[in-house]
Motif scaffolding. Sequence first.
Motif, PDB file in Angstrom:
ATOM      1  N   MET A 192     -27.451 -11.523  44.451  1.00 22.21           N
ATOM      2  CA  MET A 192     -26.426 -12.090  43.591  1.00 22.21           C
ATOM      3  C   MET A 192     -26.976 -12.183  42.168  1.00 22.21           C
ATOM      4  SD  MET A 192     -24.556 -15.706  44.038  1.00 22.21           S
ATOM      5  CE  MET A 192     -23.305 -16.196  42.919  1.00 22.21           C
ATOM      6  N   ALA A 193     -26.218 -11.701  41.221  1.00 23.54           N
ATOM      7  CA  ALA A 193     -26.639 -11.708  39.823  1.00 23.54           C
ATOM      8  C   ALA A 193     -26.504 -13.111  39.243  1.00 23.54           C
ATOM      9  CB  ALA A 193     -25.781 -10.735  39.030  1.00 23.54           C
ATOM     10  N   ASP A 194     -27.332 -13.381  38.264  1.00 28.02           N
ATOM     11  CA  ASP A 194     -27.300 -14.681  37.602  1.00 28.02           C
ATOM     12  C   ASP A 194     -26.043 -14.760  36.741  1.00 28.02           C
ATOM     13  OD1 ASP A 194     -27.979 -17.134  36.659  1.00 28.02           O
ATOM     14  OD2 ASP A 194     -29.809 -16.499  35.642  1.00 28.02           O
ATOM     15  N   PHE A 195     -25.330 -15.874  36.808  1.00 31.85           N
ATOM     16  CA  PHE A 195     -24.097 -16.023  36.047  1.00 31.85           C
ATOM     17  C   PHE A 195     -24.345 -16.499  34.624  1.00 31.85           C
ATOM     18  CE2 PHE A 195     -24.870 -19.966  38.234  1.00 31.85           C
ATOM     19  CZ  PHE A 195     -24.626 -20.931  37.272  1.00 31.85           C
ATOM     20  N   LEU A 196     -25.607 -16.794  34.285  1.00 30.86           N
ATOM     21  CA  LEU A 196     -25.955 -17.203  32.929  1.00 30.86           C
ATOM     22  C   LEU A 196     -26.679 -16.076  32.207  1.00 30.86           C
ATOM     23  CD1 LEU A 196     -27.411 -20.760  33.661  1.00 30.86           C
ATOM     24  CD2 LEU A 196     -25.180 -20.238  32.694  1.00 30.86           C
ATOM     25  N   SER A 197     -26.501 -16.017  30.899  1.00 33.30           N
ATOM     26  CA  SER A 197     -27.247 -15.036  30.115  1.00 33.30           C
ATOM     27  C   SER A 197     -28.713 -15.474  30.064  1.00 33.30           C
ATOM     28  CB  SER A 197     -26.679 -14.962  28.695  1.00 33.30           C
ATOM     29  OG  SER A 197     -26.998 -16.137  27.979  1.00 33.30           O
ATOM     30  N   PRO A 198     -29.626 -14.564  29.751  1.00 37.45           N
ATOM     31  CA  PRO A 198     -31.046 -14.955  29.675  1.00 37.45           C
ATOM     32  C   PRO A 198     -31.295 -16.116  28.705  1.00 37.45           C
ATOM     33  CG  PRO A 198     -30.865 -12.587  29.718  1.00 37.45           C
ATOM     34  CD  PRO A 198     -29.464 -13.115  29.617  1.00 37.45           C
ATOM     35  N   ALA A 199     -30.604 -16.150  27.595  1.00 37.64           N
ATOM     36  CA  ALA A 199     -30.790 -17.241  26.625  1.00 37.64           C
ATOM     37  C   ALA A 199     -30.300 -18.567  27.204  1.00 37.64           C
ATOM     38  CB  ALA A 199     -30.058 -16.925  25.330  1.00 37.64           C
ATOM     39  N   GLU A 200     -29.137 -18.527  27.892  1.00 37.20           N
ATOM     40  CA  GLU A 200     -28.617 -19.752  28.504  1.00 37.20           C
ATOM     41  C   GLU A 200     -29.536 -20.229  29.634  1.00 37.20           C
ATOM     42  OE1 GLU A 200     -23.789 -19.261  28.004  1.00 37.20           O
ATOM     43  OE2 GLU A 200     -24.824 -18.108  29.557  1.00 37.20           O
ATOM     44  N   ARG A 201     -30.042 -19.295  30.428  1.00 37.68           N
ATOM     45  CA  ARG A 201     -30.950 -19.654  31.518  1.00 37.68           C
ATOM     46  C   ARG A 201     -32.230 -20.273  30.951  1.00 37.68           C
ATOM     47  NH1 ARG A 201     -30.353 -21.342  36.007  1.00 37.68           N
ATOM     48  NH2 ARG A 201     -28.946 -19.645  36.533  1.00 37.68           N
ATOM     49  N   SER A 202     -32.750 -19.698  29.881  1.00 31.66           N
ATOM     50  CA  SER A 202     -33.964 -20.211  29.254  1.00 31.66           C
ATOM     51  C   SER A 202     -33.739 -21.630  28.729  1.00 31.66           C
ATOM     52  CB  SER A 202     -34.385 -19.284  28.117  1.00 31.66           C
ATOM     53  OG  SER A 202     -35.518 -19.798  27.481  1.00 31.66           O
ATOM     54  N   ALA A 203     -32.593 -21.842  28.084  1.00 31.51           N
ATOM     55  CA  ALA A 203     -32.287 -23.174  27.557  1.00 31.51           C
ATOM     56  C   ALA A 203     -32.168 -24.186  28.695  1.00 31.51           C
ATOM     57  CB  ALA A 203     -30.994 -23.132  26.748  1.00 31.51           C
ATOM     58  N   ARG A 204     -31.555 -23.784  29.793  1.00 32.18           N
ATOM     59  CA  ARG A 204     -31.392 -24.684  30.934  1.00 32.18           C
ATOM     60  C   ARG A 204     -32.746 -25.012  31.571  1.00 32.18           C
ATOM     61  NH1 ARG A 204     -26.522 -23.947  35.124  1.00 32.18           N
ATOM     62  NH2 ARG A 204     -25.393 -24.336  33.193  1.00 32.18           N
ATOM     63  N   MET A 205     -33.609 -24.004  31.719  1.00 35.81           N
ATOM     64  CA  MET A 205     -34.926 -24.226  32.326  1.00 35.81           C
ATOM     65  C   MET A 205     -35.807 -25.090  31.414  1.00 35.81           C
ATOM     66  SD  MET A 205     -34.811 -22.850  35.257  1.00 35.81           S
ATOM     67  CE  MET A 205     -36.453 -22.678  35.858  1.00 35.81           C
ATOM     68  N   ALA A 206     -35.632 -24.965  30.106  1.00 34.46           N
ATOM     69  CA  ALA A 206     -36.434 -25.746  29.162  1.00 34.46           C
ATOM     70  C   ALA A 206     -36.104 -27.234  29.231  1.00 34.46           C
ATOM     71  CB  ALA A 206     -36.222 -25.235  27.739  1.00 34.46           C
ATOM     72  N   ARG A 207     -34.927 -27.566  29.725  1.00 33.44           N
ATOM     73  CA  ARG A 207     -34.531 -28.979  29.822  1.00 33.44           C
ATOM     74  C   ARG A 207     -35.108 -29.671  31.040  1.00 33.44           C
ATOM     75  NH1 ARG A 207     -28.231 -28.406  28.707  1.00 33.44           N
ATOM     76  NH2 ARG A 207     -28.490 -27.701  30.823  1.00 33.44           N
ATOM     77  N   ILE A 208     -35.744 -28.937  31.938  1.00 34.64           N
ATOM     78  CA  ILE A 208     -36.333 -29.543  33.125  1.00 34.64           C
ATOM     79  C   ILE A 208     -37.584 -30.282  32.698  1.00 34.64           C
ATOM     80  CG2 ILE A 208     -37.402 -29.103  35.360  1.00 34.64           C
ATOM     81  CD1 ILE A 208     -35.561 -26.651  35.583  1.00 34.64           C
ATOM     82  N   ARG A 209     -37.632 -31.562  33.024  1.00 33.01           N
ATOM     83  CA  ARG A 209     -38.722 -32.413  32.568  1.00 33.01           C
ATOM     84  C   ARG A 209     -39.768 -32.569  33.654  1.00 33.01           C
ATOM     85  NH1 ARG A 209     -35.775 -37.520  30.050  1.00 33.01           N
ATOM     86  NH2 ARG A 209     -37.786 -37.722  29.065  1.00 33.01           N
TER      87      ARG A 209
END
Length: 183
Positions: A1-18
């Motif tokens: 299954m392909a990721d539904f987020l663009s690479p930039a959106e995925r990166s921003a989301r992963m960066a918010r993980i504390r």
Amino acid sequence: MADFLSPAERSARMARIRSNDTAPEVTLRRALHRLGLRYVLHKKGLPGKPDLVFPKHRTVVFVHGCFWHRHEGCKVASTPKSNTQFWTDKFDRNVARDAQVQDALLAQGWHVFVVWECDLQSKTRANLRAETLAADIRREPDIEKVRSKDFRFRQAHRRASVQKQKGRRHARRIPTSASANIK
């Protein structure tokens, strides 16, 4: 299954993980503080920088996320469907590092507790978990149990290292010339 987020959106989301001050960690800290336990946060001198350190009781607590630390039997600990090999390797490294850190802390004489994210989902469950954890932290260890556990751990560790050494010796064994001289 392909990721539904663009690479930039995925990166921003992963960066918010504390890694510090996560919601489950803060929930547990508040509950334990309310129960009268005082702690030090993320003590750098200890292996793995435990989330909570109780120096008076020589106890550390890790608050593990079920997804990242692979909580057995938890529905949150699923493996992503894309880039599966990467995720499997990453999770294996996380679990191995957790085991190494716990072994190092136990070897230094610390009591180690792990609280899982799913144990802190609701306020009721969090308070119940905090009460049982507080009782475990305050409980004086039965010195005979500690000694026997430590003895069993050392015995098992010795057996494992002896087995490893035997395996190395057998793997390196070279036929001797004495057997070739037999007529």
